[in-house]
Each structure stands twice: as structure tokens, then as C-alpha cells.
Design a protein around this motif. Sequence first.
Motif, PDB file in Angstrom:
ATOM      1  N   VAL A 112       0.351  -1.225   0.156  1.00  0.00           N
ATOM      2  CA  VAL A 112       0.065   0.096  -0.066  1.00  0.00           C
ATOM      3  C   VAL A 112      -0.149   1.532  -0.262  1.00  0.00           C
ATOM      4  CG1 VAL A 112      -1.946   1.380   1.311  1.00  0.00           C
ATOM      5  CG2 VAL A 112      -2.024  -1.416   1.552  1.00  0.00           C
ATOM      6  N   LEU A 113       0.763   2.566  -1.186  1.00  0.00           N
ATOM      7  CA  LEU A 113       1.094   3.887  -0.982  1.00  0.00           C
ATOM      8  C   LEU A 113       0.379   4.528   0.742  1.00  0.00           C
ATOM      9  CD1 LEU A 113       1.695   3.786  -4.705  1.00  0.00           C
ATOM     10  CD2 LEU A 113       3.561   3.599  -2.880  1.00  0.00           C
ATOM     11  N   ALA A 114       1.638   4.933   1.036  1.00  0.00           N
ATOM     12  CA  ALA A 114       1.183   6.409   1.773  1.00  0.00           C
ATOM     13  C   ALA A 114       0.971   7.338   0.476  1.00  0.00           C
ATOM     14  CB  ALA A 114       2.029   6.965   2.330  1.00  0.00           C
ATOM     15  N   ASP A 115       0.194   8.739   1.188  1.00  0.00           N
ATOM     16  CA  ASP A 115       0.606  10.395   0.322  1.00  0.00           C
ATOM     17  C   ASP A 115       2.221  10.521   0.196  1.00  0.00           C
ATOM     18  OD1 ASP A 115      -2.053   9.630   0.091  1.00  0.00           O
ATOM     19  OD2 ASP A 115      -2.980  11.460   1.426  1.00  0.00           O
ATOM     20  N   GLY A 116       1.943  11.193  -0.637  1.00  0.00           N
ATOM     21  CA  GLY A 116       3.887  11.857  -0.493  1.00  0.00           C
ATOM     22  C   GLY A 116       4.237  11.734  -2.300  1.00  0.00           C
ATOM     23  N   ILE A 117       5.734  11.592  -2.348  1.00  0.00           N
ATOM     24  CA  ILE A 117       6.251  11.594  -3.179  1.00  0.00           C
ATOM     25  C   ILE A 117       7.356  10.305  -3.675  1.00  0.00           C
ATOM     26  CG2 ILE A 117       8.324  13.459  -4.834  1.00  0.00           C
ATOM     27  CD1 ILE A 117       7.842  15.197  -2.757  1.00  0.00           C
ATOM     28  N   ALA A 118       7.019  10.180  -4.755  1.00  0.00           N
ATOM     29  CA  ALA A 118       7.870   9.092  -5.764  1.00  0.00           C
ATOM     30  C   ALA A 118       8.996   9.404  -6.359  1.00  0.00           C
ATOM     31  CB  ALA A 118       6.703   8.491  -6.733  1.00  0.00           C
ATOM     32  N   ARG A 119      10.611   9.490  -5.882  1.00  0.00           N
ATOM     33  CA  ARG A 119      11.245   9.421  -7.044  1.00  0.00           C
ATOM     34  C   ARG A 119      11.879   8.877  -7.928  1.00  0.00           C
ATOM     35  NH1 ARG A 119      12.386  10.420  -1.780  1.00  0.00           N
ATOM     36  NH2 ARG A 119      14.363   9.207  -1.823  1.00  0.00           N
ATOM     37  N   ILE A 120      12.406   8.744  -9.212  1.00  0.00           N
ATOM     38  CA  ILE A 120      12.835   7.996 -10.231  1.00  0.00           C
ATOM     39  C   ILE A 120      13.776   8.334 -11.132  1.00  0.00           C
ATOM     40  CG2 ILE A 120      12.074   6.662 -12.144  1.00  0.00           C
ATOM     41  CD1 ILE A 120       9.091   7.237 -11.982  1.00  0.00           C
ATOM     42  N   GLN A 121      14.908   7.760 -10.491  1.00  0.00           N
ATOM     43  CA  GLN A 121      15.611   7.840 -11.096  1.00  0.00           C
ATOM     44  C   GLN A 121      16.463   7.316 -12.960  1.00  0.00           C
ATOM     45  OE1 GLN A 121      18.797   7.823  -7.819  1.00  0.00           O
ATOM     46  NE2 GLN A 121      21.315   8.318  -9.775  1.00  0.00           N
ATOM     47  N   ASN A 122      16.569   7.650 -13.787  1.00  0.00           N
ATOM     48  CA  ASN A 122      16.228   6.953 -15.248  1.00  0.00           C
ATOM     49  C   ASN A 122      17.900   6.463 -15.351  1.00  0.00           C
ATOM     50  OD1 ASN A 122      14.088   9.410 -14.849  1.00  0.00           O
ATOM     51  ND2 ASN A 122      13.474   7.319 -16.957  1.00  0.00           N
ATOM     52  N   GLU A 123      18.695   6.671 -14.601  1.00  0.00           N
ATOM     53  CA  GLU A 123      19.757   6.571 -14.758  1.00  0.00           C
ATOM     54  C   GLU A 123      20.958   6.491 -13.459  1.00  0.00           C
ATOM     55  OE1 GLU A 123      22.099   8.060 -18.161  1.00  0.00           O
ATOM     56  OE2 GLU A 123      20.809   7.932 -19.278  1.00  0.00           O
ATOM     57  N   LYS A 124      22.099   5.854 -13.007  1.00  0.00           N
ATOM     58  CA  LYS A 124      22.577   5.507 -11.503  1.00  0.00           C
ATOM     59  C   LYS A 124      22.687   7.192 -11.736  1.00  0.00           C
ATOM     60  CE  LYS A 124      26.202   3.548  -9.023  1.00  0.00           C
ATOM     61  NZ  LYS A 124      27.114   2.163  -9.083  1.00  0.00           N
ATOM     62  N   ASP A 125      23.826   7.614 -12.760  1.00  0.00           N
ATOM     63  CA  ASP A 125      24.489   9.257 -11.665  1.00  0.00           C
ATOM     64  C   ASP A 125      23.179  10.433 -12.380  1.00  0.00           C
ATOM     65  OD1 ASP A 125      25.365   8.327  -9.871  1.00  0.00           O
ATOM     66  OD2 ASP A 125      27.596   7.841 -11.843  1.00  0.00           O
ATOM     67  N   GLY A 126      21.902   9.790 -12.947  1.00  0.00           N
ATOM     68  CA  GLY A 126      20.993  10.689 -13.532  1.00  0.00           C
ATOM     69  C   GLY A 126      20.282  11.867 -12.881  1.00  0.00           C
ATOM     70  N   GLU A 127      19.699  13.185 -13.111  1.00  0.00           N
ATOM     71  CA  GLU A 127      18.420  13.302 -12.720  1.00  0.00           C
ATOM     72  C   GLU A 127      17.753  12.518 -12.231  1.00  0.00           C
ATOM     73  OE1 GLU A 127      16.877  17.281 -14.836  1.00  0.00           O
ATOM     74  OE2 GLU A 127      19.332  17.373 -15.110  1.00  0.00           O
ATOM     75  N   THR A 128      16.567  12.927 -11.136  1.00  0.00           N
ATOM     76  CA  THR A 128      15.761  12.454 -10.421  1.00  0.00           C
ATOM     77  C   THR A 128      14.314  13.516 -10.489  1.00  0.00           C
ATOM     78  OG1 THR A 128      17.169  11.311  -8.702  1.00  0.00           O
ATOM     79  CG2 THR A 128      14.585  12.317  -8.461  1.00  0.00           C
ATOM     80  N   GLN A 129      13.243  12.304 -11.693  1.00  0.00           N
ATOM     81  CA  GLN A 129      11.687  12.801 -11.407  1.00  0.00           C
ATOM     82  C   GLN A 129      11.047  13.014  -9.960  1.00  0.00           C
ATOM     83  OE1 GLN A 129      10.332  12.009 -15.651  1.00  0.00           O
ATOM     84  NE2 GLN A 129      12.480  10.979 -15.521  1.00  0.00           N
ATOM     85  N   ARG A 130      10.420  13.835 -10.045  1.00  0.00           N
ATOM     86  CA  ARG A 130       9.124  13.823  -8.404  1.00  0.00           C
ATOM     87  C   ARG A 130       7.712  13.404  -8.796  1.00  0.00           C
ATOM     88  NH1 ARG A 130      13.149  15.870  -6.883  1.00  0.00           N
ATOM     89  NH2 ARG A 130      14.506  15.367  -4.973  1.00  0.00           N
ATOM     90  N   PHE A 131       6.616  13.217  -8.540  1.00  0.00           N
ATOM     91  CA  PHE A 131       5.728  12.798  -8.469  1.00  0.00           C
ATOM     92  C   PHE A 131       4.278  12.723  -7.593  1.00  0.00           C
ATOM     93  CE2 PHE A 131       7.891  10.737 -12.674  1.00  0.00           C
ATOM     94  CZ  PHE A 131       6.793  10.955 -13.291  1.00  0.00           C
TER      95      PHE A 131
END
Length: 136
Positions: A44-63
Motif C-alpha cells: 500500500v502507498l501513502a500520500d507523498g512523493i515518488a522519485r524516479i532516477q533513470n540512470e545511476k548518476d542521472g537526474e531524479t523525477q518527482r511525482f
Amino acid sequence: MAGLVCDIVTPAAKLYSDDAYLVVVPGVEGEMGFLQGHVPLVSVLADGIARIQNEKDGETQRFALQGGYVEVTGKKVIILADRALPASQIDAASVREQLAALEAKAAEFSEEEAAKTTLAADIAWCNVQLHAVEAA
């Protein structure tokens, strides 16, 4: 090289689908992070922010996420959220206006009447969006 595929799906549409190196989601007992090869999991997820890093040293996208579940296999992370938005698409000023209007409306109701509405969830959603923008 990315080792996972990450999908974010809401009742309205598939919001995101791309390769990922690391996916971090808000769980009900704290944040959970997933890399390629993670053991299968449904949570189950809580309300909050998901972070996705596409590459090991890449930028992080937030949702910004509200409610839902996460399913993980060794090669895929599927986030099934009640509501989700990329932080880059959130207009903080507009969300603050919406939050003020919702809080004013909630003040007009008794606690019992407010419990019969979606106001609490809508206010929480505004707060999650603002947190996502501020964290970016």
C-alpha cells in the motif's frame, strides 16, 4: 544502464512509463526503494512523493502521489495511484488558492458533516502537491 521499467497509472490514464535505475515510493511504513532484481512485492502507498532516477548518476523525477498500491517484480515497478502528477506540472500558486478555498469550505461544516465529503482527501492532495514542488 537502467534495469527496471517503471509505470505510473491512475484511474484516468497511464501517466508515466520509462526505464529506471532506482524507484522510491512513499509506503505506509516509510519510503521504499527498488533496484533491478528486487524481490516481488505488493504494498500500500501513502500520500507523498515518488522519485524516479533513470540512470545511476542521472537526474531524479518527482511525482506527487495520493493513495494506491505499488507492485514490484525483478524487472518492473508499477505504481497504481488514486491521483498522481509530475512535480514539474504543478502550479504552486494555483494549488495554494485551491487549498485556501477548500479549507474555507471545510470550516463551514461540522466535523461530522465534513467527514461525509471528500474535503479532507482534497486538502491532503493539495498539501502533497505543494510538498512535491517544494522538494524539487
